[in-house]
Design a protein around this motif. Structure first.
Motif, PDB file in Angstrom:
ATOM      1  N   ALA A  74       0.822  -1.202   0.000  1.00 55.98           N
ATOM      2  CA  ALA A  74       0.000   0.000   0.000  1.00 55.98           C
ATOM      3  C   ALA A  74       0.857   1.254   0.000  1.00 55.98           C
ATOM      4  O   ALA A  74       0.543   2.250  -0.675  1.00 55.98           O
ATOM      5  CB  ALA A  74      -0.919   0.006   1.221  1.00 55.98           C
ATOM      6  N   THR A 164      -4.189  -1.887   6.392  1.00 57.86           N
ATOM      7  CA  THR A 164      -4.183  -1.574   4.958  1.00 57.86           C
ATOM      8  C   THR A 164      -5.522  -2.022   4.377  1.00 57.86           C
ATOM      9  O   THR A 164      -6.462  -2.266   5.098  1.00 57.86           O
ATOM     10  CB  THR A 164      -3.019  -2.279   4.239  1.00 57.86           C
ATOM     11  OG1 THR A 164      -3.189  -3.699   4.337  1.00 57.86           O
ATOM     12  CG2 THR A 164      -1.678  -1.897   4.864  1.00 57.86           C
ATOM     13  N   GLY A 165      -5.578  -2.131   3.048  1.00 61.53           N
ATOM     14  CA  GLY A 165      -6.806  -2.632   2.431  1.00 61.53           C
ATOM     15  C   GLY A 165      -7.813  -1.530   2.180  1.00 61.53           C
ATOM     16  O   GLY A 165      -7.545  -0.570   1.455  1.00 61.53           O
ATOM     17  N   ALA A 166      -8.986  -1.650   2.807  1.00 62.72           N
ATOM     18  CA  ALA A 166     -10.097  -0.752   2.518  1.00 62.72           C
ATOM     19  C   ALA A 166      -9.792   0.701   2.859  1.00 62.72           C
ATOM     20  O   ALA A 166     -10.420   1.608   2.305  1.00 62.72           O
ATOM     21  CB  ALA A 166     -11.350  -1.208   3.263  1.00 62.72           C
ATOM     22  N   TRP A 168      -7.243   2.363   2.013  1.00 57.98           N
ATOM     23  CA  TRP A 168      -6.125   2.750   1.161  1.00 57.98           C
ATOM     24  C   TRP A 168      -6.113   4.238   0.844  1.00 57.98           C
ATOM     25  O   TRP A 168      -5.043   4.833   0.677  1.00 57.98           O
ATOM     26  CB  TRP A 168      -6.147   1.929  -0.131  1.00 57.98           C
ATOM     27  CG  TRP A 168      -7.312   2.116  -1.037  1.00 57.98           C
ATOM     28  CD1 TRP A 168      -8.504   1.456  -0.995  1.00 57.98           C
ATOM     29  CD2 TRP A 168      -7.405   3.015  -2.153  1.00 57.98           C
ATOM     30  NE1 TRP A 168      -9.336   1.876  -2.008  1.00 57.98           N
ATOM     31  CE2 TRP A 168      -8.679   2.836  -2.739  1.00 57.98           C
ATOM     32  CE3 TRP A 168      -6.526   3.943  -2.724  1.00 57.98           C
ATOM     33  CZ2 TRP A 168      -9.108   3.558  -3.850  1.00 57.98           C
ATOM     34  CZ3 TRP A 168      -6.944   4.666  -3.844  1.00 57.98           C
ATOM     35  CH2 TRP A 168      -8.220   4.465  -4.384  1.00 57.98           C
ATOM     36  N   LYS A 169      -7.266   4.866   0.795  1.00 63.68           N
ATOM     37  CA  LYS A 169      -7.288   6.309   0.517  1.00 63.68           C
ATOM     38  C   LYS A 169      -6.692   7.089   1.689  1.00 63.68           C
ATOM     39  O   LYS A 169      -5.937   8.050   1.492  1.00 63.68           O
ATOM     40  CB  LYS A 169      -8.714   6.768   0.233  1.00 63.68           C
ATOM     41  CG  LYS A 169      -9.318   6.150  -1.023  1.00 63.68           C
ATOM     42  CD  LYS A 169     -10.751   6.618  -1.239  1.00 63.68           C
ATOM     43  CE  LYS A 169     -11.389   5.923  -2.422  1.00 63.68           C
ATOM     44  NZ  LYS A 169     -12.792   6.343  -2.650  1.00 63.68           N
ATOM     45  N   ASN A 171      -4.505   5.891   3.713  1.00 66.54           N
ATOM     46  CA  ASN A 171      -3.070   5.602   3.722  1.00 66.54           C
ATOM     47  C   ASN A 171      -2.321   6.468   2.705  1.00 66.54           C
ATOM     48  O   ASN A 171      -1.165   6.841   2.930  1.00 66.54           O
ATOM     49  CB  ASN A 171      -2.820   4.116   3.450  1.00 66.54           C
ATOM     50  CG  ASN A 171      -3.167   3.254   4.647  1.00 66.54           C
ATOM     51  OD1 ASN A 171      -3.338   3.754   5.759  1.00 66.54           O
ATOM     52  ND2 ASN A 171      -3.291   1.958   4.439  1.00 66.54           N
ATOM     53  N   TYR A 229     -14.956 -11.594  -1.578  1.00 61.60           N
ATOM     54  CA  TYR A 229     -14.645 -10.284  -1.012  1.00 61.60           C
ATOM     55  C   TYR A 229     -15.899  -9.445  -0.806  1.00 61.60           C
ATOM     56  O   TYR A 229     -16.794  -9.419  -1.646  1.00 61.60           O
ATOM     57  CB  TYR A 229     -13.625  -9.563  -1.891  1.00 61.60           C
ATOM     58  CG  TYR A 229     -12.237 -10.116  -1.660  1.00 61.60           C
ATOM     59  CD1 TYR A 229     -11.339  -9.468  -0.826  1.00 61.60           C
ATOM     60  CD2 TYR A 229     -11.858 -11.325  -2.223  1.00 61.60           C
ATOM     61  CE1 TYR A 229     -10.081  -9.996  -0.574  1.00 61.60           C
ATOM     62  CE2 TYR A 229     -10.602 -11.872  -1.972  1.00 61.60           C
ATOM     63  CZ  TYR A 229      -9.721 -11.201  -1.149  1.00 61.60           C
ATOM     64  OH  TYR A 229      -8.483 -11.743  -0.890  1.00 61.60           O
ATOM     65  N   SER A 233     -13.740  -4.517   1.699  1.00 63.25           N
ATOM     66  CA  SER A 233     -12.385  -4.858   1.272  1.00 63.25           C
ATOM     67  C   SER A 233     -11.845  -3.786   0.334  1.00 63.25           C
ATOM     68  O   SER A 233     -12.584  -2.907  -0.129  1.00 63.25           O
ATOM     69  CB  SER A 233     -12.384  -6.208   0.549  1.00 63.25           C
ATOM     70  OG  SER A 233     -13.114  -6.125  -0.663  1.00 63.25           O
ATOM     71  N   TYR A 234     -10.564  -3.885   0.018  1.00 61.80           N
ATOM     72  CA  TYR A 234      -9.948  -2.947  -0.938  1.00 61.80           C
ATOM     73  C   TYR A 234     -10.675  -2.969  -2.281  1.00 61.80           C
ATOM     74  O   TYR A 234     -11.123  -1.929  -2.782  1.00 61.80           O
ATOM     75  CB  TYR A 234      -8.476  -3.315  -1.125  1.00 61.80           C
ATOM     76  CG  TYR A 234      -7.828  -2.670  -2.326  1.00 61.80           C
ATOM     77  CD1 TYR A 234      -7.596  -1.303  -2.370  1.00 61.80           C
ATOM     78  CD2 TYR A 234      -7.456  -3.436  -3.434  1.00 61.80           C
ATOM     79  CE1 TYR A 234      -7.005  -0.707  -3.477  1.00 61.80           C
ATOM     80  CE2 TYR A 234      -6.862  -2.855  -4.539  1.00 61.80           C
ATOM     81  CZ  TYR A 234      -6.638  -1.491  -4.561  1.00 61.80           C
ATOM     82  OH  TYR A 234      -6.057  -0.907  -5.661  1.00 61.80           O
ATOM     83  N   VAL A 319      -3.617  -2.744  -3.174  1.00 61.07           N
ATOM     84  CA  VAL A 319      -4.121  -1.866  -2.108  1.00 61.07           C
ATOM     85  C   VAL A 319      -3.616  -0.427  -2.181  1.00 61.07           C
ATOM     86  O   VAL A 319      -3.204   0.156  -1.178  1.00 61.07           O
ATOM     87  CB  VAL A 319      -3.858  -2.465  -0.703  1.00 61.07           C
ATOM     88  CG1 VAL A 319      -4.736  -3.659  -0.459  1.00 61.07           C
ATOM     89  CG2 VAL A 319      -2.386  -2.855  -0.503  1.00 61.07           C
ATOM     90  N   ALA A 324      -5.483   0.653  -8.072  1.00 61.70           N
ATOM     91  CA  ALA A 324      -6.903   0.931  -8.312  1.00 61.70           C
ATOM     92  C   ALA A 324      -7.133   1.381  -9.751  1.00 61.70           C
ATOM     93  O   ALA A 324      -8.111   0.973 -10.388  1.00 61.70           O
ATOM     94  CB  ALA A 324      -7.391   1.993  -7.332  1.00 61.70           C
TER      95      ALA A 324
END
Length: 341
Positions: A74, A164-166, A168-169, A171, A229, A233-234, A319, A324
């Motif tokens: 990520a 991390t994951g969902a 991600w924005k 992060n 998923y 989730s991401y 992620v 994306a």
């Protein structure tokens, strides 16, 4: 030599205490970045030194980071998207020696990673390799490397998110704080969200005015079954940004990012479009054998949706913003609409 003990895929990585610090110093760790002020009490660069609030507390970043060590995919993604210089990264396999093609070749990568070297497995870092990168900023997540936070701070200013994951924005925004690029991060997120929405509008229009249902299944060699998923989730966030609807078997009421489905529950995967990702285990964990077993089940042939194999590297493991965008490219191609570049 390796003073950082792994717990493999079953758990979180841990770090030996004082011995690891001594080893890192002996192996040539440069420590936190040196004072780069102009000698008159002024700052050497606008905005620095700065204090970044994060999951583990507060970290002072004394100068613009020129050598960033992201210890999770990520943050590799975020650093490159924001134009930073990545000097090292972790991997999922010991035979991986470079960053994934999608990261290195993406038009959304505005950073550099020409000299980036692997520093060990995600769950089994090599302290010598970490030290050898001579970072002036370390990025990771508590869920990944929280046990080693104290040791990392002996090497360089360290910033960690919760997970991390969902998120991600968020992060990306956290990375941007440390790189003094917060405005740029917001521009990138707006650009991504507008692109995702535009692709979604075309998909809905081509589908008679209704959003098609989708599901994302992943084969990763789990004894519990194939992974499905959820919107938390991401990849679930990406699909929601596009405006696609979860398939009827997707659990939309859980906080878990995945649910497991045995062969008897394969029909839970069904939707108008079923995206199938496969973790690359290098043949070590029996992922491919498990996938073939599931796909040979009579229930697999009863799935009515259009099944499409997708790249596990960025659909699931990426992620980040660059991943994306690569996923959006695939979605546009799969549905036959303009990619909105």
């Amino acid at each position: 030599m390796n003073a950082w003990t792994p717990l493999r895929r079953a758990g979180l990585p841990t770090v030996a205490t004082a011995a690891a610090v001594a080893l890192l110093t002996a192996c040539g760790a440069s420590g936190p970045a040196e004072d780069t002020s102009d000698g008159t009490g002024g700052e050497s660069a606008e905005g620095y030194p700065m204090t970044v609030e994060h999951q583990m507390g507060e970290t002072e970043v004394p100068a613009p980071p020129e050598r960033v060590l992201p210890l999770d995919a990520a943050f590799v993604d975020s650093t490159l998207a924001l134009g930073g210089n990545v000097v090292g990264f972790t991997t999922f396999s010991e035979d991986v020696t470079e960053l994934p093609d999608y990261l290195r070749n993406s038009e959304w990568n505005t950073g550099t990673a020409d000299d980036a070297e692997p520093v060990g497995l995600l769950w089994d870092l090599d302290p010598e390799l970490v030290a050898a990168t001579e970072p002036d900023l370390i990025l990771s997540a508590e869920v990944r490397h929280g046990d080693g936070y104290g040791q990392f701070t002996e090497i360089a200013p360290t910033v960690m998110s919760e997970t991390t994951g969902a998120i991600w924005k968020d992060n990306l925004r956290l990375t941007a704080q440390a790189l003094n690029a917060e405005d740029r991060a917001e521009e990138l997120l707006t650009e991504y969200e507008e692109r995702a929405a535009a692709i979604g509008e075309e998909i809905v229009e081509s589908n008679g005015g209704e959003a098609p249902t989708v599901s994302v299944a992943r084969f990763a060699g789990d004894e519990e079954g194939v992974r499905l998923y959820t919107p938390t989730s991401y990849v679930g966030v990406i699909l929601e940004d596009v405006g696609l609807e979860p398939g009827p078997g997707v659990d939309t009421g859980t906080d878990e990012i995945i649910t497991y489905h045995s062969q008897e529950r394969l029909l839970d995967l069904d939707a108008d479009h079923v995206f199938v990702a496969t973790y690359d285990d290098g043949g070590a964990d029996g992922v491919q054998e498990s996938k073939e077993e599931y796909q040979s089940s009579p229930l697999w042939s009863e799935l009515e949706g259009e099944i499409t194999e997708v790249d596990d590297g960025y659909w699931i493991s990426g992620v980040g913003l660059i991943a994306a965008h690569e996923t959006l490219d695939d979605i546009a191609e799969i549905f036959g609409v303009d990619a909105q570049r």
